[in-house]
Design a protein around this motif. Structure first.
Motif, short mmCIF file in Angstrom:
data_model
loop_
_atom_site.label_atom_id
_atom_site.label_comp_id
_atom_site.label_asym_id
_atom_site.label_seq_id
_atom_site.Cartn_x
_atom_site.Cartn_y
_atom_site.Cartn_z
N GLN A 178 0.84 -1.20 0.00
CA GLN A 178 0.00 0.00 0.00
C GLN A 178 0.87 1.25 0.00
N ILE A 179 1.87 1.26 0.85
CA ILE A 179 2.77 2.42 0.95
C ILE A 179 3.55 2.56 -0.35
N PHE A 180 4.07 1.45 -0.86
CA PHE A 180 4.82 1.49 -2.12
C PHE A 180 3.99 2.11 -3.24
N ASN A 181 2.73 1.73 -3.34
CA ASN A 181 1.88 2.24 -4.41
C ASN A 181 1.66 3.75 -4.34
N VAL A 182 1.65 4.30 -3.14
CA VAL A 182 1.50 5.75 -3.00
C VAL A 182 2.76 6.48 -3.48
N PHE A 183 3.93 5.92 -3.17
CA PHE A 183 5.19 6.62 -3.42
C PHE A 183 6.01 6.05 -4.57
N LYS A 184 5.43 5.16 -5.38
CA LYS A 184 6.21 4.46 -6.41
C LYS A 184 6.84 5.37 -7.45
N ASP A 185 6.31 6.58 -7.63
CA ASP A 185 6.86 7.48 -8.65
C ASP A 185 8.28 7.94 -8.33
N ILE A 186 8.73 7.81 -7.08
CA ILE A 186 10.10 8.25 -6.79
C ILE A 186 11.14 7.37 -7.46
N LYS A 187 10.74 6.20 -7.94
CA LYS A 187 11.71 5.33 -8.62
C LYS A 187 12.30 6.00 -9.86
N ASP A 188 11.60 6.96 -10.42
CA ASP A 188 12.06 7.64 -11.63
C ASP A 188 12.80 8.95 -11.34
N TRP A 189 12.92 9.32 -10.07
CA TRP A 189 13.61 10.57 -9.74
C TRP A 189 15.11 10.39 -9.94
N THR A 190 15.78 11.46 -10.34
CA THR A 190 17.20 11.38 -10.69
C THR A 190 18.14 11.51 -9.49
N LYS A 191 17.62 11.93 -8.36
CA LYS A 191 18.43 12.02 -7.14
C LYS A 191 17.88 11.07 -6.09
N GLU A 192 18.80 10.45 -5.35
CA GLU A 192 18.36 9.54 -4.30
C GLU A 192 17.60 10.33 -3.25
N THR A 193 16.40 9.88 -2.95
CA THR A 193 15.50 10.59 -2.04
C THR A 193 15.00 9.62 -0.98
N LEU A 194 14.96 10.08 0.26
CA LEU A 194 14.46 9.27 1.36
C LEU A 194 13.20 9.93 1.91
N ILE A 195 12.13 9.13 1.98
CA ILE A 195 10.85 9.61 2.51
C ILE A 195 10.52 8.82 3.77
N GLY A 196 10.14 9.53 4.81
CA GLY A 196 9.68 8.89 6.03
C GLY A 196 8.16 8.91 6.04
N VAL A 197 7.56 7.77 6.32
CA VAL A 197 6.11 7.64 6.42
C VAL A 197 5.81 7.31 7.88
N PHE A 198 5.01 8.15 8.51
CA PHE A 198 4.79 8.05 9.95
C PHE A 198 3.35 7.64 10.24
N LEU A 199 3.21 6.59 11.05
CA LEU A 199 1.92 5.97 11.34
C LEU A 199 1.64 5.99 12.84
N ASN A 200 0.38 6.13 13.19
CA ASN A 200 0.03 6.11 14.61
C ASN A 200 -0.01 4.68 15.13
#
Length: 129
Positions: free
Chosen positions: A29-51
């Motif tokens: 589920q999380i991957f599907n929301v953020f899958k577009d970053i695979k095409d970004w040209t710079k390495e990017t780290l996203i934190g997903v925070f859950l209760n």
């Protein structure tokens, strides 16, 4: 006498559309929301925070690096978890090379975050590449 600076938190609508309603059931589920970053040209780290009910509190772009490296500071990740009152977190990052295999650096980050999450009483759930 020294005074603390005033801290202002502002939550803004992000660029990713969130189709997740209610509890997060799996990493896909999380991957599907953020899958577009695979095409970004710079390495990017996203934190997903859950209760504690595994519902999405927020996400944040934690770092943007170069073509093959991104600096990860565990204290920044835990700070965001604390400020958003999140019990759990998932990290997502891309490899602009297209290889979704954890690097030695990725493995070291996972090890450190796993150890520190026990001390901080937070749950580091997954590291998605």
């Amino acid at each position: 006498m020294k005074y603390l600076k005033k801290l202002k938190l502002e939550f803004v609508k992000g660029e990713f559309k969130n189709p997740i309603k209610g509890q997060v059931r799996d990493a896909e589920q999380i991957f599907n929301v953020f899958k577009d970053i695979k095409d970004w040209t710079k390495e990017t780290l996203i934190g997903v925070f859950l209760n504690d009910k595994m519902e999405l509190n927020s996400y944040e772009i934690m770092t943007i690096g170069g073509e093959s490296v991104s600096l990860v500071l565990p204290e920044e990740i835990f700070r965001s978890a604390i400020l958003t009152n999140s019990r759990n977190f998932i990290l997502i990052h891309n490899h602009p090379s297209g290889k979704a295999i954890p690097s030695e650096s990725d493995k070291e980050v996972m090890r450190i975050l796993t150890e520190q999450s026990q001390v901080m009483k937070k749950s580091f759930l997954d590291f998605i590449i």
